[in-house]
Design a protein around this motif. Sequence first.
Motif, PDB file in Angstrom:
ATOM      1  N   LEU A 131       0.811  -1.216   0.000  1.00 41.58           N
ATOM      2  CA  LEU A 131       0.000   0.000   0.000  1.00 41.58           C
ATOM      3  C   LEU A 131       0.846   1.270   0.000  1.00 41.58           C
ATOM      4  O   LEU A 131       0.341   2.350  -0.316  1.00 41.58           O
ATOM      5  CB  LEU A 131      -0.929   0.013   1.220  1.00 41.58           C
ATOM      6  N   LEU A 132       2.123   1.144   0.372  1.00 40.76           N
ATOM      7  CA  LEU A 132       2.958   2.338   0.532  1.00 40.76           C
ATOM      8  C   LEU A 132       3.202   3.107  -0.773  1.00 40.76           C
ATOM      9  O   LEU A 132       3.175   4.338  -0.769  1.00 40.76           O
ATOM     10  CB  LEU A 132       4.286   1.965   1.173  1.00 40.76           C
ATOM     11  N   PRO A 133       3.464   2.442  -1.915  1.00 38.39           N
ATOM     12  CA  PRO A 133       3.690   3.232  -3.140  1.00 38.39           C
ATOM     13  C   PRO A 133       2.508   4.143  -3.489  1.00 38.39           C
ATOM     14  O   PRO A 133       2.709   5.308  -3.842  1.00 38.39           O
ATOM     15  CB  PRO A 133       3.920   2.162  -4.213  1.00 38.39           C
ATOM     16  N   GLU A 167       4.882   4.307  11.431  1.00 42.24           N
ATOM     17  CA  GLU A 167       5.378   5.682  11.564  1.00 42.24           C
ATOM     18  C   GLU A 167       6.571   5.934  10.656  1.00 42.24           C
ATOM     19  O   GLU A 167       6.653   6.973  10.001  1.00 42.24           O
ATOM     20  CB  GLU A 167       5.761   5.963  13.010  1.00 42.24           C
ATOM     21  N   ILE A 168       7.524   4.985  10.604  1.00 41.90           N
ATOM     22  CA  ILE A 168       8.700   5.210   9.774  1.00 41.90           C
ATOM     23  C   ILE A 168       8.320   5.233   8.301  1.00 41.90           C
ATOM     24  O   ILE A 168       8.915   5.974   7.500  1.00 41.90           O
ATOM     25  CB  ILE A 168       9.785   4.152  10.053  1.00 41.90           C
ATOM     26  N   ALA A 169       7.317   4.441   7.926  1.00 36.74           N
ATOM     27  CA  ALA A 169       6.855   4.464   6.538  1.00 36.74           C
ATOM     28  C   ALA A 169       6.245   5.821   6.204  1.00 36.74           C
ATOM     29  O   ALA A 169       6.507   6.399   5.134  1.00 36.74           O
ATOM     30  CB  ALA A 169       5.843   3.347   6.300  1.00 36.74           C
ATOM     31  N   MET A 170       5.435   6.349   7.116  1.00 40.85           N
ATOM     32  CA  MET A 170       4.844   7.668   6.898  1.00 40.85           C
ATOM     33  C   MET A 170       5.910   8.745   6.884  1.00 40.85           C
ATOM     34  O   MET A 170       5.906   9.642   6.018  1.00 40.85           O
ATOM     35  CB  MET A 170       3.811   7.961   7.995  1.00 40.85           C
ATOM     36  N   SER A 195       8.983  12.704   4.069  1.00 36.26           N
ATOM     37  CA  SER A 195      10.261  13.419   4.074  1.00 36.26           C
ATOM     38  C   SER A 195      11.024  13.265   2.764  1.00 36.26           C
ATOM     39  O   SER A 195      11.828  14.134   2.417  1.00 36.26           O
ATOM     40  CB  SER A 195      11.133  12.923   5.225  1.00 36.26           C
ATOM     41  N   ARG A 196      10.792  12.177   2.029  1.00 34.51           N
ATOM     42  CA  ARG A 196      11.545  11.971   0.784  1.00 34.51           C
ATOM     43  C   ARG A 196      11.304  13.084  -0.223  1.00 34.51           C
ATOM     44  O   ARG A 196      12.273  13.667  -0.736  1.00 34.51           O
ATOM     45  CB  ARG A 196      11.204  10.606   0.178  1.00 34.51           C
TER      46      ARG A 196
END
Length: 621
Positions: free
Chosen positions: A190-192, A308-311, A316-317
């Motif tokens: 789901l992250l992409p 949290e790190i994924a968000m 931030s990227r």
Amino acid sequence: MQIRDLPYSDPGDPDVRSGPRFLFWLGRNQLGGQLKSLSWGLLHQLGIAGLPVTVGLAVQAVIDRSGGRLALAGGLIVALGVLIAVGDTMLHRTAVTNWITAAARVQQLLARKTAELGSALTRRVAAGEVVAVSTGDVEKIGWFVEALSRFAAAATALVVICAGLAVYLPSLGLMVALAMPVLALAVLPLLPRATRRADEQREKAGKATELASDTVAGLRVLRGIGGEELFLGRYRRASQEVRRAAVRSARMWALISAVQVLLPGVLLISLVWYGATLARDGRIDVGQLVTVYSAATLMLFPLRHFEEIAMAYSFSRPSAQRAVRVLSLHRSAQEATVEGVTPTGDLYDPATGLMAPRGRFTAVVCGDPDEAGRLAERLGGHAETGEEDDKAAAAPPSVLLGGVALDEIPLDAARAAVLVQDKDPVLLSGTLRELLDVPSSGLVTADAALEAAQCGDVLSALAQASPDDDGDPMRTRITERGRSLSGGQRQRLALARSLVTDPEALVLDEPTSAVDSHTEARVAAGIAKLRQGRTTVAFASSPLLLDAADRVVLVHEGTVVAVGNHRDLLRTEPRYRAVVTRETDDEAAAANAVNGIGDVSTVRSDDVPAMKSIEEIEERA
């Protein structure tokens, strides 16, 4: 680095090859803070992980009616509670320190780059994007740096807990150990999509910020032409697009959160069902079941750090990528190679052939105001090296001062040697004394500079607004950007500030465009008198200022085409006369015919009454 030690004496040389590389560089430069946060995070997480064991011991002690083991379990729970409290407190302190120091480092890098590029920055990057990077993006980058150490502690705790459960009770521990990677990685597909939606939201937010910034900057002009409602409508539409993009992004993150609630719930239900079956059959103790269940429940807390790190990374990227876009800009294609040199001599631009002899007042006439602005920046050592200029050969040659390329000397030396005042100078808020307190040679006093810039009326207005009884204008506070002053007053105060600096070469872009003709004549004379013996270049098209210059240079289509004094060029150079007198095509043809320039036979007899003599043209000029 502690917060009290900020700012950094040197924020470092960032890796600007990509956004992820920049984030890695930030984390590497804060390795000490990251290790501290990781250590306290491990203490906190492992303290939480120890609670299920002690709770299981307490339950089993009650079942076995063992008061000694119950007291021991109670003591262990108290000790773990102290460790958890200390670890959580220090983790928060070190994590927030990492956040603030990382954000401060990025802000210092941006401030340094802004000072290096000067006004050339906003020609390469939109002002709204610069504002977005220095505010919201800096916080998002700091968030990722802060979350990284807490995520590492949580991941380490999960590995330790899973290994411990597998050894403690293989029948249930292996079930938990095999399920944890699935729970941690379930959101990866789901992250992409979530990242794309977050990028879309930030892109639209950046455009809305840019539109708002440009609207506020031009509000006075918009009010004058009645365009407030038009731009308000544009901003309203842009803000609604941001809102819709934010809702779409929030839906994806809500789905990710739902997945991380659903799957652990399924694990706990399965664990309770299978564990209860084993306990009923007598294959495990009740205390062991409580221990494993409590451990699995508490593992959901460190598991949250994966979300949290994924968000944090997805937010931030793109922020780091925008920061990299600004930080990767350079004032020129070459690097400084000459140290400790403050050159003196003629100011020469090889690209256009413009020469400003040392110690003389040179006026430059360009038919295109934008071309004049670019040339003025070039004379200050701010070469136009857009993003496409990856090779030094693609950049135009550097301006020379006394035969030394400005690109080859350090930035502070170049700025001390050549000062450029653009056509829209900025006045910072503060008192008039603070405004004129700038690095200078010390040879020009503030009073002399104010007199040369004809700031008498400005001083009178400031004296009336002075907070002191004696009406000292130097102690009167000037509002942000000098908004309480008129355009001509702001322009003259900025000119006085430049004159106080007294650089080796002073470049002025339309220094008298906002004043009346009488004041302009006095300002031109004041500049010529005060800068006598110093190199001065003024880009202008006003005959009053041009007549005060020692020599005048005409630049046409990026090349010097004529050099002389104002009156001679007015007589002999039709392109110069067209710019200075703003004459029409018919008037230009008539003047050319009088001077024998061009084909006189093309002038019709009915054009003769419209002809003007050179004396009439000079009088108009």
